[in-house]
Design a protein around this motif. Structure first.
Motif, mmCIF file in Angstrom:
data_model
loop_
_atom_site.group_PDB
_atom_site.id
_atom_site.type_symbol
_atom_site.label_atom_id
_atom_site.label_comp_id
_atom_site.label_asym_id
_atom_site.label_seq_id
_atom_site.Cartn_x
_atom_site.Cartn_y
_atom_site.Cartn_z
ATOM 1 N N ASP A 1 -4.158 5.333 -0.607
ATOM 2 C CA ASP A 1 -3.692 4.008 -0.185
ATOM 3 C C ASP A 1 -2.506 3.525 -1.010
ATOM 4 O O ASP A 1 -2.006 2.426 -0.791
ATOM 5 C CB ASP A 1 -4.827 2.981 -0.242
ATOM 6 C CG ASP A 1 -5.363 2.753 -1.657
ATOM 7 O OD1 ASP A 1 -4.807 3.332 -2.618
ATOM 8 O OD2 ASP A 1 -6.331 1.980 -1.795
ATOM 9 N N TRP A 2 -2.056 4.350 -1.985
ATOM 10 C CA TRP A 2 -0.877 4.085 -2.816
ATOM 11 C C TRP A 2 -1.065 2.935 -3.812
ATOM 12 O O TRP A 2 -0.105 2.494 -4.442
ATOM 13 C CB TRP A 2 0.370 3.806 -1.964
ATOM 14 C CG TRP A 2 0.874 5.003 -1.209
ATOM 15 C CD1 TRP A 2 0.386 6.276 -1.252
ATOM 16 C CD2 TRP A 2 1.966 5.031 -0.298
ATOM 17 N NE1 TRP A 2 1.108 7.093 -0.425
ATOM 18 C CE2 TRP A 2 2.087 6.359 0.174
ATOM 19 C CE3 TRP A 2 2.864 4.069 0.170
ATOM 20 C CZ2 TRP A 2 3.058 6.751 1.086
ATOM 21 C CZ3 TRP A 2 3.836 4.458 1.079
ATOM 22 C CH2 TRP A 2 3.934 5.779 1.540
ATOM 23 N N ARG A 3 -2.281 2.452 -3.986
ATOM 24 C CA ARG A 3 -2.504 1.425 -5.007
ATOM 25 C C ARG A 3 -2.362 2.048 -6.392
ATOM 26 O O ARG A 3 -2.871 3.139 -6.647
ATOM 27 C CB ARG A 3 -3.905 0.818 -4.875
ATOM 28 C CG ARG A 3 -4.071 -0.125 -3.701
ATOM 29 C CD ARG A 3 -5.468 -0.723 -3.667
ATOM 30 N NE ARG A 3 -5.625 -1.618 -2.523
ATOM 31 C CZ ARG A 3 -5.337 -2.915 -2.559
ATOM 32 N NH1 ARG A 3 -4.885 -3.452 -3.692
ATOM 33 N NH2 ARG A 3 -5.495 -3.678 -1.483
ATOM 34 N N ASP B 1 -0.370 -2.205 -1.233
ATOM 35 C CA ASP B 1 -0.869 -0.887 -0.852
ATOM 36 C C ASP B 1 -0.059 -0.334 0.327
ATOM 37 O O ASP B 1 0.869 -0.984 0.821
ATOM 38 C CB ASP B 1 -2.357 -0.921 -0.518
ATOM 39 C CG ASP B 1 -2.699 -1.849 0.643
ATOM 40 O OD1 ASP B 1 -1.789 -2.211 1.421
ATOM 41 O OD2 ASP B 1 -3.878 -2.230 0.766
ATOM 42 N N LYS B 2 -0.424 0.859 0.768
ATOM 43 C CA LYS B 2 0.313 1.550 1.820
ATOM 44 C C LYS B 2 0.280 0.778 3.138
ATOM 45 O O LYS B 2 1.301 0.684 3.832
ATOM 46 C CB LYS B 2 -0.281 2.948 2.014
ATOM 47 C CG LYS B 2 0.456 3.821 3.015
ATOM 48 C CD LYS B 2 -0.159 5.215 3.071
ATOM 49 C CE LYS B 2 0.602 6.134 4.006
ATOM 50 N NZ LYS B 2 0.000 7.506 4.024
ATOM 51 N N ALA B 3 -0.867 0.202 3.465
ATOM 52 C CA ALA B 3 -0.988 -0.523 4.729
ATOM 53 C C ALA B 3 -0.054 -1.726 4.765
ATOM 54 O O ALA B 3 0.583 -2.001 5.798
ATOM 55 C CB ALA B 3 -2.435 -0.971 4.936
ATOM 56 N N GLU B 4 0.064 -2.432 3.641
ATOM 57 C CA GLU B 4 0.949 -3.589 3.601
ATOM 58 C C GLU B 4 2.419 -3.162 3.660
ATOM 59 O O GLU B 4 3.246 -3.847 4.271
ATOM 60 C CB GLU B 4 0.670 -4.413 2.352
ATOM 61 C CG GLU B 4 -0.674 -5.126 2.408
ATOM 62 C CD GLU B 4 -0.949 -5.958 1.179
ATOM 63 O OE1 GLU B 4 -0.144 -5.909 0.213
ATOM 64 O OE2 GLU B 4 -1.992 -6.662 1.159
ATOM 65 N N GLN C 1 3.487 -0.486 5.285
ATOM 66 C CA GLN C 1 3.715 -0.101 6.680
ATOM 67 C C GLN C 1 3.864 -1.325 7.572
ATOM 68 O O GLN C 1 4.689 -1.332 8.492
ATOM 69 C CB GLN C 1 2.579 0.797 7.157
ATOM 70 C CG GLN C 1 2.585 2.170 6.504
ATOM 71 C CD GLN C 1 1.380 3.019 6.870
ATOM 72 O OE1 GLN C 1 0.295 2.496 7.148
ATOM 73 N NE2 GLN C 1 1.551 4.328 6.862
ATOM 74 N N ALA C 2 3.100 -2.374 7.282
ATOM 75 C CA ALA C 2 3.236 -3.614 8.048
ATOM 76 C C ALA C 2 4.595 -4.247 7.800
ATOM 77 O O ALA C 2 5.221 -4.793 8.724
ATOM 78 C CB ALA C 2 2.114 -4.579 7.672
ATOM 79 N N THR D 1 7.596 -2.943 9.947
ATOM 80 C CA THR D 1 7.781 -3.292 11.358
ATOM 81 C C THR D 1 8.858 -4.370 11.487
ATOM 82 O O THR D 1 9.036 -5.200 10.600
ATOM 83 C CB THR D 1 6.469 -3.805 11.963
ATOM 84 O OG1 THR D 1 6.034 -4.975 11.260
ATOM 85 C CG2 THR D 1 5.388 -2.744 11.885
#
Length: 344
Positions: A143-145, A316-319, A321-322, A325
C-alpha cells in the motif's frame, strides 16, 4: 493556462524491450541531435545510438551494458524534456542516479553534446570496470505506506553484512519505497541468502549494474575526472536538485564544485532520490511532476517519496491513485496514455 512542473530524469534500467525504437517513434524530428551523438560515439569506435535504437531485436545482454544503456537513456530523456509543451513552465530538474547527468543537460549546466560526452564516458567506464553489483529490496508494504521499522531492520542487516570480514555491502540509492543496495559478490550473496523473499521476486539482482554510489567506484570516479574537465560545465538555466537534496541555483552555482560533486560524491556516495523528490515538492511546490522517458518504472518511487512526506495529503497508494484522476500530479512520458498530457 501555464502549469509549473519539476522534471525528473530516469537512470539505468529504463531502456528495455518495449523501449526499443523509442527515439525513432517519438523524436523523428530530433535526428540531427542524435546524429551529433552518433558522431561522438563514432570517434570512440562505438556503435551509433540511432543504430542501437533502430535495431530489430532486443537482448538484455547487449542493452543492459553501461556503454549501451546510458547513451540511449540520455538521448531519450533529453529529447523528451525538449518535447514538453511550451505552456508548461519547468521550474526545477532532478534525476535518479545516472539521471543526474541527464538533469545537468536538461537544466542547462551541460550542453546536449557535453552531457552526452559525460554520460557516454561514465557509462563506458562503469562497464569496463564493472566493480561489484546491485540489488533491490522493498521497505514499504504494497500500500506504499512508510514503514520506518522495516527500513531500519533492512539497513541493520546491511551494516551487519558489511561488517563481516571479506564482504562489502552498502546503501546505493534511497528509492522511495525501495532500497537499492550495492556491494561485492560476497556481500550481495549474503543478503540474498539471509533476507526473506518479498513479493516473490525480491531481493532482485540487477543485470550489468555495478556497485554504483559506493566507495567501490572510486577508480571510476578518478578515471572520469581525468577525462572530463570542469570546462564542460556552465551555470544552469534552471534549479537542479542533486542526490543529496541540495539545490544548484541558476547564475549562483560554483562550477568547480558542481563538477567535483558530479564526478566525486555522486559516484562514490549513496544517492538519496527520495530526498531529492521531497526537496522538489517542498521548495518548488509544482503543479505536477514529469518523469521523462524512456520507461515508466520511476513513477512508483516518485509517488512513494511524496507519500512519505504527506504531499498533497496523500498517505498511501490508494490516495495517490485517487489524486491522479482528473488532473494528474505525476505524468510519465514513457507511458503512451500519459505522454500527450504534457507534449501538446
Amino acid at each position: 493556462m501555464t502549469r509549473t512542473a519539476v522534471v525528473i530524469c530516469p537512470g539505468r534500467g529504463t531502456y528495455n524491450k518495449p523501449e526499443l525504437g523509442y527515439l525513432h517513434r517519438h523524436h523523428a524530428g530530433r535526428m540531427d541531435m542524435f546524429r551529433a551523438f552518433d558522431a561522438l560515439r563514432g570517434e570512440a569506435g562505438q556503435e551509433a545510438v540511432t543504430v542501437l535504437d533502430g535495431a530489430d531485436r532486443f537482448s538484455v545482454a547487449r542493452y543492459s551494458r553501461g556503454d549501451v544503456a546510458s547513451p540511449l537513456i540520455y538521448s531519450a530523456t533529453l529529447a523528451d524534456a525538449q518535447a514538453i509543451a511550451d505552456e508548461i513552465e519547468v521550474i526545477a530538474v532532478t534525476g535518479n542516479s545516472m539521471g543526474w547527468y541527464s538533469a545537468l543537460a536538461v537544466g542547462g549546466a551541460l550542453s546536449p553534446e557535453n552531457g552526452f560526452c559525460v554520460v557516454n564516458t561514465m557509462g563506458t567506464l562503469m562497464q569496463e570496470h564493472l566493480i561489484g553489483g546491485q540489488l533491490v529490496y522493498p521497505v514499504t508494504a504494497e500500500d506504499w505506506r512508510p514503514d520506518p521499522a522495516r527500513r531500519a531492520e533492512v539497513l541493520r542487516k546491511v551494516d551487519e553484512v558489511d561488517a563481516r570480514e571479506g564482504t562489502t555491502l552498502g546503501l546505493s540509492i534511497d528509492l522511495g519505497g525501495m532500497l537499492v543496495l550495492a556491494g561485492d559478490a560476497a556481500g550481495l550473496d549474503a543478503f540474498e541468502a539471509e533476507m526473506p523473499v518479498v513479493l516473490d521476486r525480491f531481493p532482485m539482482r540487477l543485470a550489468n549494474h555495478a556497485a554504483f554510489h559506493t566507495a567501490l567506484q572510486a577508480p571510476v570516479a578518478e578515471a572520469g575526472r581525468a577525462r572530463l574537465g570542469p570546462d564542460l560545465f556552465t551555470q544552469p538555466d534552471r534549479p537542479l536538485i542533486d542526490g543529496r537534496g541540495a539545490i544548484w541555483w541558476p547564475h549562483a552555482s560554483n562550477i568547480e564544485a558542481l563538477w567535483d560533486y558530479t564526478l566525486g560524491h555522486q559516484v562514490t556516495q549513496p544517492y538519496d532520490f527520495t530526498r531529492a523528490i521531497q526537496t522538489a515538492a517542498r521548495e518548488f511546490a509544482p503543479d505536477m511532476f514529469i518523469v521523462t522517458g524512456p520507461g515508466a518504472t520511476l513513477g512508483g518511487a516518485v509517488a512513494q517519496s511524496l507519500i512519505a512526506t504527506g504531499w498533497s495529503g496523500m498517505s498511501d497508494k490508494a490516495e495517490f491513485q485517487a489524486r491522479q484522476t482528473g488532473s494528474p500530479l505525476l505524468v510519465s512520458m514513457g507511458r503512451e496514455d500519459q505522454r500527450g498530457l504534457v507534449t501538446g
